[in-house]
Write a protein that holds these residues in place. Sequence first.
Motif, PDB file in Angstrom:
ATOM      1  N   GLN A  35      15.768  19.100   6.543  1.00  0.00           N
ATOM      2  CA  GLN A  35      16.495  19.871   7.558  1.00  0.00           C
ATOM      3  C   GLN A  35      16.695  21.328   7.142  1.00  0.00           C
ATOM      4  O   GLN A  35      16.741  22.220   7.992  1.00  0.00           O
ATOM      5  CB  GLN A  35      17.840  19.207   7.863  1.00  0.00           C
ATOM      6  CG  GLN A  35      17.693  17.884   8.590  1.00  0.00           C
ATOM      7  CD  GLN A  35      18.981  17.433   9.240  1.00  0.00           C
ATOM      8  OE1 GLN A  35      19.490  18.060  10.159  1.00  0.00           O
ATOM      9  NE2 GLN A  35      19.526  16.334   8.755  1.00  0.00           N
TER      10      GLN A  35
ATOM     11  N   HIS B 243      15.371  24.503   9.359  1.00  0.00           N
ATOM     12  CA  HIS B 243      16.124  25.686   9.753  1.00  0.00           C
ATOM     13  C   HIS B 243      15.417  26.966   9.309  1.00  0.00           C
ATOM     14  O   HIS B 243      15.461  27.980  10.009  1.00  0.00           O
ATOM     15  CB  HIS B 243      17.544  25.644   9.211  1.00  0.00           C
ATOM     16  CG  HIS B 243      18.403  26.744   9.785  1.00  0.00           C
ATOM     17  ND1 HIS B 243      18.612  26.889  11.137  1.00  0.00           N
ATOM     18  CD2 HIS B 243      19.058  27.779   9.202  1.00  0.00           C
ATOM     19  CE1 HIS B 243      19.366  27.950  11.360  1.00  0.00           C
ATOM     20  NE2 HIS B 243      19.648  28.510  10.201  1.00  0.00           N
TER      21      HIS B 243
ATOM     22  N   ASN C 186      13.064  27.621  11.925  1.00  0.00           N
ATOM     23  CA  ASN C 186      13.749  28.144  13.112  1.00  0.00           C
ATOM     24  C   ASN C 186      13.887  29.665  13.064  1.00  0.00           C
ATOM     25  O   ASN C 186      13.775  30.351  14.079  1.00  0.00           O
ATOM     26  CB  ASN C 186      15.154  27.540  13.238  1.00  0.00           C
ATOM     27  CG  ASN C 186      15.142  26.079  13.656  1.00  0.00           C
ATOM     28  OD1 ASN C 186      14.186  25.613  14.264  1.00  0.00           O
ATOM     29  ND2 ASN C 186      16.202  25.361  13.327  1.00  0.00           N
TER      30      ASN C 186
ATOM     31  N   ARG D 259      21.224  23.247  10.430  1.00  0.00           N
ATOM     32  CA  ARG D 259      21.034  24.178  11.555  1.00  0.00           C
ATOM     33  C   ARG D 259      22.362  24.560  12.190  1.00  0.00           C
ATOM     34  O   ARG D 259      22.570  25.714  12.568  1.00  0.00           O
ATOM     35  CB  ARG D 259      20.114  23.544  12.613  1.00  0.00           C
ATOM     36  CG  ARG D 259      20.040  24.377  13.891  1.00  0.00           C
ATOM     37  CD  ARG D 259      19.222  23.717  14.982  1.00  0.00           C
ATOM     38  NE  ARG D 259      19.522  24.324  16.271  1.00  0.00           N
ATOM     39  CZ  ARG D 259      19.054  23.899  17.438  1.00  0.00           C
ATOM     40  NH1 ARG D 259      18.242  22.840  17.486  1.00  0.00           N
ATOM     41  NH2 ARG D 259      19.376  24.507  18.567  1.00  0.00           N
TER      42      ARG D 259
END
Length: 793
Positions: free
Chosen positions: A20, A24, A27, A152
């Motif tokens: 994760q 991010h 992202n 996130r």
Amino acid sequence: MSRFQVRKVAVLGAGVMGAQIAAHLVNVKVPVVLFDLPAKSGPKNGIVTKAVDGLKKLKPAPLGVADDAALIQQANYEDNLELLRDCDLIIEAIAERMDWKLDLYTKVAPFIAPHAIVASNTSGLSITKLSEVLPEEIKPRFCGIHFFNPPRYMSLVELIPTPTTQPQILDQLESFVTTALGKGIVRAKDTPNFVANRVGIAGMLATIIEAEKFGLSYDLVDDLTGKKLGRASSGTFRTADVVGLDTMAHVIKTLQDNLKDDPFYSSYATPAVVGRLIEQGALGQKTGAGFYKKVGKEIQRLDPASGTYVAGGAKADSIVDRILKKPAAERLKLLRESTNPQAQFLWAILRDSFHYAAVHLKDIADSAREIDFAMRWGFGSKQGPFELWQDAGWKQVAEWIKEDIAAGKTLSPVALPDWVFDGREGVHTPEGSWSAAQAKYLPVSTLDVYKRQPFPETVLGAGGASALKSGTEEFKNDEVRVWTLDGDVLIASITAKLHLISPTVTEGLLKAVEIAEQKYKGLVIWSPDEMFSAGANLEALMPVFMKMGAKGIAPEEKKLQDMMLRLRYSTVPVVSAIRGIALGGGCELAVYSSARVAAMESYMGLVEVGVGLIPGGGGLTYVARRAAEAAAKAPGTDLLAFLKDGVVAAASATVGTSALESRKIGYLLDSDIVVPHKDELLYVASAQAKAMYETGYRPPVKRLIPVAGRSGIATIKASLVAMRDGGFISQHDFYIGSLIADVCCGGEVDAGTLVTEEYLMALERKHFCGLLENPKTQERIMGMLQTGKPVRN
């Protein structure tokens, strides 16, 4: 200080956190390579591949756009360690085992670039002990970096230095994580569980102890300790289930193993109920049972006496509800003096949190500010413990705690520190926040990165500037403030509830454009809270509708549409700074601006179908225009191919669940800027407006728009018929969808007919007002106004 350039990041460990964190990074457009062990069978990167595939299925979604999972480079420790040489930051995120981490460091150390920062994502292991195995040349560039789960969405990142960490390394990392990843940084001391988990888990343990003492059920405690108390809506026990009881037990064990001299040590015992649940494999949400269990559609709670799950849903007593709505000083006094067990419980856990934070401040944090921010950003509290204490009256609350300690009511008999009683009114002042270790007030960080935050998040008592009272005011009405900070860019802030767009807001924004064109380089539409605009204010139009019907609404819709066109064709750039939700009219306001700067967590969509309407402020005109523009760049293609997605998005009220997804839908353009940190939004939007002006901004030239016409309407309606007959949409949804198609295709004209924006807006207005007379639409509007939820009819 020069910016620390991060061209690529390596994440070591493709478990829940590592994968994760990698997501991010993707992202925010930071290239990342994700490592794990080589698979024992099949492709060598099989473990990482499985983790990356899993990112697409997780909820809440770790990726802004699921397809971006492909941007994560996959690697393993056997074949790909050479890739580390190109990484400027290496984040280790493997399981919480000291021996495993040390072994991995030994393996990767020879491949680490001489300038790279190395950081361990650990929730509580000693960073200093972790550093001991590293070569001397790497130790100055090593520190702890603790992301909260899910990375996130959770703002908090703790940075933890060792005695050998160079100060500039921590400064560089803080700057990167703040502006590039959008996080709130708390610098923690290298003590067990650092700041947030130390205080937060101690608070959860205290809550469990006090709940048992007062005989309160888990669901009741969660109702008491959720939003009503100004904390995360999941409360205490549901939070434990989400975190995982095994994870919680691991953090508790860190306290047990390393804090035997702690005056609160007795409260660190693993709760018996937690131990029993772990033995049964009931680890919380990930195993389907913990303190709660979902049975069909019902959420049941554990009855510890019988060990079975029973119906849940207990709520706080009404008298306690009323108390919790009082101002802080009155609230705490009433809780303490009440004979109601729920009120006594709440006073007890608040008192315990104040007591614990004061006793441990000297050892775990540089100042009280770090503890309060850690609890806000890591545990979802509206106020940290010191803020609430100060808000309720420092001296009085301190005396109450002292009395409870003397009466043996507290979790520990340890006295409050002497500094608590030195005549102070609190720990946060405009000068800074109290450092018990240094016996002085420490000011906020002066790192250059924070100059990008005109109105940073601040703690109660610090005297932070209020955005809506700052700068030079040019104009103000009941729902819009027009002002400037720098004399170059004008700012329009919507102050109405939910920033709903009413005739008063329309008037204010028109005035803002007029002033900006006369005196400024640009206009930024920005407000200082978690909302851009939730749409049109239907309630404000109700009196007109009741008196004159739809014909009374038409002129107001025309004014709204004219305002949108005024923004689009302004002679100075208009930049919408979007944060939180931009729905309906809010989305239209954004798309009619010259440019958009959006926080990562921005949610955009034309959602009017939910209240039985079509977009009426130019949203469908925008869809038609953008489709025509896209088709013009691809000669020989069918306009309908570019139009269909926009029509479907409006007809299905699709909302982009991130700025990245909103871009994919078409509400943000590739040229629009996505800003990871919410508090940098105004800075970046203002810079964008100035840059556009300085490079010779001219408004777009008005052009005729080719439309798909009646043949396009027929094609779209055929798709809608299939959806209606298949039971996916109702008859009224079909009707609204047909009207959306009619506007976007330009009505009953031949395909390729050229029309103006005003022509399309007139079609919008006609159908919008017609729907207002429809009983099904009126049901939806009243349902939304009364319950806040859409009615499907």
